[in-house]
Design a protein around this motif. Structure first.
Motif, PDB file in Angstrom:
ATOM      1  N   PHE A  98       0.822  -1.209   0.000  1.00  0.00           N
ATOM      2  CA  PHE A  98       0.000   0.000   0.000  1.00  0.00           C
ATOM      3  C   PHE A  98       0.859   1.263   0.000  1.00  0.00           C
ATOM      4  O   PHE A  98       0.563   2.231  -0.707  1.00  0.00           O
ATOM      5  CB  PHE A  98      -0.914  -0.008   1.233  1.00  0.00           C
ATOM      6  CG  PHE A  98      -1.735   1.240   1.378  1.00  0.00           C
ATOM      7  CD1 PHE A  98      -2.878   1.436   0.607  1.00  0.00           C
ATOM      8  CD2 PHE A  98      -1.386   2.230   2.286  1.00  0.00           C
ATOM      9  CE1 PHE A  98      -3.642   2.587   0.736  1.00  0.00           C
ATOM     10  CE2 PHE A  98      -2.132   3.388   2.424  1.00  0.00           C
ATOM     11  CZ  PHE A  98      -3.266   3.568   1.648  1.00  0.00           C
ATOM     12  N   TYR A  99       1.930   1.257   0.779  1.00  0.00           N
ATOM     13  CA  TYR A  99       2.806   2.427   0.854  1.00  0.00           C
ATOM     14  C   TYR A  99       3.819   2.486  -0.282  1.00  0.00           C
ATOM     15  O   TYR A  99       4.573   3.463  -0.394  1.00  0.00           O
ATOM     16  CB  TYR A  99       3.556   2.444   2.190  1.00  0.00           C
ATOM     17  CG  TYR A  99       2.684   2.757   3.378  1.00  0.00           C
ATOM     18  CD1 TYR A  99       1.875   3.894   3.391  1.00  0.00           C
ATOM     19  CD2 TYR A  99       2.676   1.933   4.503  1.00  0.00           C
ATOM     20  CE1 TYR A  99       1.073   4.195   4.480  1.00  0.00           C
ATOM     21  CE2 TYR A  99       1.870   2.232   5.606  1.00  0.00           C
ATOM     22  CZ  TYR A  99       1.077   3.355   5.587  1.00  0.00           C
ATOM     23  OH  TYR A  99       0.287   3.654   6.660  1.00  0.00           O
ATOM     24  N   GLY A 100       3.877   1.455  -1.122  1.00  0.00           N
ATOM     25  CA  GLY A 100       4.786   1.468  -2.267  1.00  0.00           C
ATOM     26  C   GLY A 100       6.211   1.095  -1.943  1.00  0.00           C
ATOM     27  O   GLY A 100       7.126   1.412  -2.717  1.00  0.00           O
ATOM     28  N   PHE A 101       6.417   0.413  -0.814  1.00  0.00           N
ATOM     29  CA  PHE A 101       7.775   0.031  -0.432  1.00  0.00           C
ATOM     30  C   PHE A 101       8.368  -1.037  -1.347  1.00  0.00           C
ATOM     31  O   PHE A 101       9.586  -1.229  -1.374  1.00  0.00           O
ATOM     32  CB  PHE A 101       7.796  -0.482   1.016  1.00  0.00           C
ATOM     33  CG  PHE A 101       7.476   0.582   2.037  1.00  0.00           C
ATOM     34  CD1 PHE A 101       7.676   1.912   1.747  1.00  0.00           C
ATOM     35  CD2 PHE A 101       6.969   0.236   3.281  1.00  0.00           C
ATOM     36  CE1 PHE A 101       7.386   2.895   2.679  1.00  0.00           C
ATOM     37  CE2 PHE A 101       6.668   1.210   4.226  1.00  0.00           C
ATOM     38  CZ  PHE A 101       6.879   2.539   3.911  1.00  0.00           C
ATOM     39  N   ASN A 102       7.522  -1.749  -2.096  1.00  0.00           N
ATOM     40  CA  ASN A 102       7.999  -2.834  -2.966  1.00  0.00           C
ATOM     41  C   ASN A 102       8.370  -2.340  -4.361  1.00  0.00           C
ATOM     42  O   ASN A 102       8.872  -3.123  -5.169  1.00  0.00           O
ATOM     43  CB  ASN A 102       6.927  -3.922  -3.082  1.00  0.00           C
ATOM     44  CG  ASN A 102       6.660  -4.599  -1.737  1.00  0.00           C
ATOM     45  OD1 ASN A 102       7.553  -4.713  -0.904  1.00  0.00           O
ATOM     46  ND2 ASN A 102       5.423  -5.043  -1.527  1.00  0.00           N
ATOM     47  N   GLU A 103       8.122  -1.073  -4.641  1.00  0.00           N
ATOM     48  CA  GLU A 103       8.422  -0.535  -5.964  1.00  0.00           C
ATOM     49  C   GLU A 103       9.923  -0.292  -6.118  1.00  0.00           C
ATOM     50  O   GLU A 103      10.648  -0.145  -5.125  1.00  0.00           O
ATOM     51  CB  GLU A 103       7.656   0.769  -6.191  1.00  0.00           C
ATOM     52  CG  GLU A 103       6.148   0.585  -6.227  1.00  0.00           C
ATOM     53  CD  GLU A 103       5.435   1.905  -6.451  1.00  0.00           C
ATOM     54  OE1 GLU A 103       6.104   2.957  -6.404  1.00  0.00           O
ATOM     55  OE2 GLU A 103       4.213   1.883  -6.671  1.00  0.00           O
ATOM     56  N   PRO A 104      10.419  -0.240  -7.348  1.00  0.00           N
ATOM     57  CA  PRO A 104      11.856   0.042  -7.570  1.00  0.00           C
ATOM     58  C   PRO A 104      12.255   1.391  -6.995  1.00  0.00           C
ATOM     59  O   PRO A 104      11.447   2.324  -6.936  1.00  0.00           O
ATOM     60  CB  PRO A 104      11.978   0.018  -9.098  1.00  0.00           C
ATOM     61  CG  PRO A 104      10.816  -0.777  -9.572  1.00  0.00           C
ATOM     62  CD  PRO A 104       9.709  -0.526  -8.605  1.00  0.00           C
ATOM     63  N   VAL A 105      13.513   1.485  -6.597  1.00  0.00           N
ATOM     64  CA  VAL A 105      14.001   2.707  -5.960  1.00  0.00           C
ATOM     65  C   VAL A 105      13.862   3.910  -6.880  1.00  0.00           C
ATOM     66  O   VAL A 105      13.437   4.987  -6.458  1.00  0.00           O
ATOM     67  CB  VAL A 105      15.480   2.538  -5.530  1.00  0.00           C
ATOM     68  CG1 VAL A 105      16.034   3.850  -4.999  1.00  0.00           C
ATOM     69  CG2 VAL A 105      15.594   1.451  -4.479  1.00  0.00           C
ATOM     70  N   ILE A 106      14.207   3.747  -8.158  1.00  0.00           N
ATOM     71  CA  ILE A 106      14.184   4.882  -9.084  1.00  0.00           C
ATOM     72  C   ILE A 106      12.769   5.398  -9.277  1.00  0.00           C
ATOM     73  O   ILE A 106      12.531   6.618  -9.389  1.00  0.00           O
ATOM     74  CB  ILE A 106      14.827   4.478 -10.435  1.00  0.00           C
ATOM     75  CG1 ILE A 106      15.057   5.718 -11.300  1.00  0.00           C
ATOM     76  CG2 ILE A 106      13.974   3.427 -11.134  1.00  0.00           C
ATOM     77  CD1 ILE A 106      16.094   6.655 -10.759  1.00  0.00           C
ATOM     78  N   LYS A 107      11.776   4.495  -9.297  1.00  0.00           N
ATOM     79  CA  LYS A 107      10.385   4.924  -9.431  1.00  0.00           C
ATOM     80  C   LYS A 107       9.920   5.656  -8.191  1.00  0.00           C
ATOM     81  O   LYS A 107       9.237   6.682  -8.280  1.00  0.00           O
ATOM     82  CB  LYS A 107       9.496   3.698  -9.699  1.00  0.00           C
ATOM     83  CG  LYS A 107       8.038   4.063  -9.907  1.00  0.00           C
ATOM     84  CD  LYS A 107       7.196   2.832 -10.202  1.00  0.00           C
ATOM     85  CE  LYS A 107       5.722   3.224 -10.395  1.00  0.00           C
ATOM     86  NZ  LYS A 107       4.878   2.031 -10.682  1.00  0.00           N
ATOM     87  N   ARG A 108      10.302   5.145  -7.021  1.00  0.00           N
ATOM     88  CA  ARG A 108       9.932   5.815  -5.772  1.00  0.00           C
ATOM     89  C   ARG A 108      10.585   7.188  -5.683  1.00  0.00           C
ATOM     90  O   ARG A 108       9.988   8.139  -5.163  1.00  0.00           O
ATOM     91  CB  ARG A 108      10.352   4.940  -4.582  1.00  0.00           C
ATOM     92  CG  ARG A 108       9.497   3.691  -4.420  1.00  0.00           C
ATOM     93  CD  ARG A 108      10.210   2.625  -3.605  1.00  0.00           C
ATOM     94  NE  ARG A 108      10.702   3.140  -2.331  1.00  0.00           N
ATOM     95  CZ  ARG A 108      11.585   2.501  -1.574  1.00  0.00           C
ATOM     96  NH1 ARG A 108      12.101   1.351  -1.996  1.00  0.00           N
ATOM     97  NH2 ARG A 108      11.967   3.011  -0.432  1.00  0.00           N
ATOM     98  N   TYR A 109      11.802   7.307  -6.212  1.00  0.00           N
ATOM     99  CA  TYR A 109      12.488   8.596  -6.177  1.00  0.00           C
ATOM    100  C   TYR A 109      11.745   9.637  -7.013  1.00  0.00           C
ATOM    101  O   TYR A 109      11.505  10.760  -6.553  1.00  0.00           O
ATOM    102  CB  TYR A 109      13.917   8.433  -6.696  1.00  0.00           C
ATOM    103  CG  TYR A 109      14.615   9.748  -6.962  1.00  0.00           C
ATOM    104  CD1 TYR A 109      15.048  10.566  -5.919  1.00  0.00           C
ATOM    105  CD2 TYR A 109      14.826  10.193  -8.278  1.00  0.00           C
ATOM    106  CE1 TYR A 109      15.681  11.773  -6.167  1.00  0.00           C
ATOM    107  CE2 TYR A 109      15.459  11.399  -8.533  1.00  0.00           C
ATOM    108  CZ  TYR A 109      15.879  12.184  -7.474  1.00  0.00           C
ATOM    109  OH  TYR A 109      16.492  13.389  -7.725  1.00  0.00           O
ATOM    110  N   PHE A 110      11.376   9.255  -8.240  1.00  0.00           N
ATOM    111  CA  PHE A 110      10.679  10.210  -9.103  1.00  0.00           C
ATOM    112  C   PHE A 110       9.280  10.535  -8.567  1.00  0.00           C
ATOM    113  O   PHE A 110       8.791  11.659  -8.744  1.00  0.00           O
ATOM    114  CB  PHE A 110      10.609   9.683 -10.531  1.00  0.00           C
ATOM    115  CG  PHE A 110      11.889   9.842 -11.294  1.00  0.00           C
ATOM    116  CD1 PHE A 110      12.326  11.106 -11.660  1.00  0.00           C
ATOM    117  CD2 PHE A 110      12.664   8.751 -11.628  1.00  0.00           C
ATOM    118  CE1 PHE A 110      13.516  11.277 -12.355  1.00  0.00           C
ATOM    119  CE2 PHE A 110      13.849   8.902 -12.330  1.00  0.00           C
ATOM    120  CZ  PHE A 110      14.278  10.172 -12.694  1.00  0.00           C
ATOM    121  N   ASN A 111       8.641   9.566  -7.925  1.00  0.00           N
ATOM    122  CA  ASN A 111       7.350   9.855  -7.282  1.00  0.00           C
ATOM    123  C   ASN A 111       7.528  10.865  -6.149  1.00  0.00           C
ATOM    124  O   ASN A 111       6.703  11.762  -5.956  1.00  0.00           O
ATOM    125  CB  ASN A 111       6.729   8.569  -6.742  1.00  0.00           C
ATOM    126  CG  ASN A 111       6.253   7.654  -7.839  1.00  0.00           C
ATOM    127  OD1 ASN A 111       5.985   8.101  -8.964  1.00  0.00           O
ATOM    128  ND2 ASN A 111       6.138   6.365  -7.540  1.00  0.00           N
TER     129      ASN A 111
END
Length: 318
Positions: free
Chosen positions: A52-65
């Motif tokens: 739900f919090y997006g912790f499983n997403e790739p680092v680069i995607k979380r960074y741009f988000n």
């Protein structure tokens, strides 16, 4: 001068971008997250929250988000406080700022006066006392001084409050409210001034000693100018040039909070929030605040560059 400022601003932009990625990447490398800090969660519920919090997403995607959210005024959500990060930081940062700015003003006033006088009275009793005070202030831990002052002034003499920002259960308003906050600030401000004055006084003294040995100071004395005019109009002005860098680095320090002092005096500042967020792995708060301090550091360096260029035109050519 305008071209110099534009050039420095353009240099600061890629530094800020690179700093933002480095901050996010380093926090992403830290083991665990906020979900892991709650041992009562079942593995299934922990997996759901992490998704739900997006912790499983790739680092680069979380960074741009994260960067996209910053540009839209969304600095993230604090898991610990269950509030937007902006609201959490805004709630506590000004408590730290008011203590820091008062301490900074008092520190610079005392350091300038004692540093200049100590340099003019080199090897005198006063200079020896200042030197002893500087090393003593830098050697004694801040938490020890804080606890000692609490014991003397708050417990034994009952003159000042033990800690906090206001009295427990206080309902004061208006002028009485600010007076109450002022009483609670006396001990924290005193310790911050004590710690800051020592090193800054030594710095001013050393800078003054270098300046008063210059040829133009000897020329001014040979022309018969008053000593006070030589010191305060010629020597002090040039001796303060290296202090511009120190003053520039004080900008992030005004908002970073004094973690140890806030813990000792239970002052509700941003320093406590940082420590609690680290313990609970509330990384959105830590990342946002670290990025904010990085921005202030870059801004402070930009201010120092511009101030140096304004004082010394030779720097503009570099």
């Amino acid at each position: 001068m305008k071209e110099y400022i534009i050039r420095r601003v353009l240099i600061s932009i890629p530094i800020l971008i690179g700093t933002s990625f480095l901050i996010f990447y380093l926090f992403a490398l830290l083991p665990g997250d906020y979900v892991d800090s709650n041992p009562s969660l079942t593995p299934q519920r922990a997996a759901e929250l992490r998704e739900f919090y997006g912790f499983n997403e790739p680092v680069i995607k979380r960074y741009f988000n994260w960067i996209a959210g910053i540009f839209h005024g969304d600095l993230g959500f604090s898991f610990q406080y269950q509030q937007p990060v902006t609201k959490v930081i805004n709630q506590f940062i000004w408590n730290s700022f008011i203590v820091s700015i008062i301490s900074l003003v008092i520190t610079w006033i005392i350091a300038l006066i004692t540093g200049v006088y100590s340099a003019m009275k080199q090897y005198s009793i006063f200079d020896s006392f200042v030197t002893f005070f500087v090393f003593a202030a830098m050697s004694i831990p801040s938490f020890f001084i804080g606890l000692l002052l609490i014991k003397i002034f708050a417990i034994d003499m009952n003159l000042l409050p033990v800690g906090g920002m206001i009295d427990v259960g206080s309902n004061t308003t208006g002028l009485a409210y600010y007076v109450e906050i002022g009483r609670h600030m006396i001990l924290p401000v005193f310790i911050l001034v004590l710690l800051g004055t020592g090193s800054l006084t030594r710095y001013v003294r050393t800078s003054m000693l270098e300046v008063v040995r210059q040829d133009y100071i000897r020329t001014a004395r040979a022309k018969g100018l008053k000593e006070s005019k030589i010191i305060f109009k010629h020597a002090l002005k040039n001796a303060l040039l290296p202090c511009i860098t120190l003053l520039a680095f004080e900008l992030p320090a005004l908002f970073s909070g004094a973690i140890i002092i806030e813990q000792v005096f239970n002052w509700p500042g941003i320093g406590q929030v940082q420590l609690e967020s680290l313990s609970n792995r509330d990384y959105p708060v830590l990342m946002t605040f670290t990025m904010f301090l990085s921005f202030l550091t870059i801004l402070g360096n930009l201010f120092a560059d511009v101030a140096y260029a304004a004082v010394d035109p030779r720097i503009r050519l570099k």
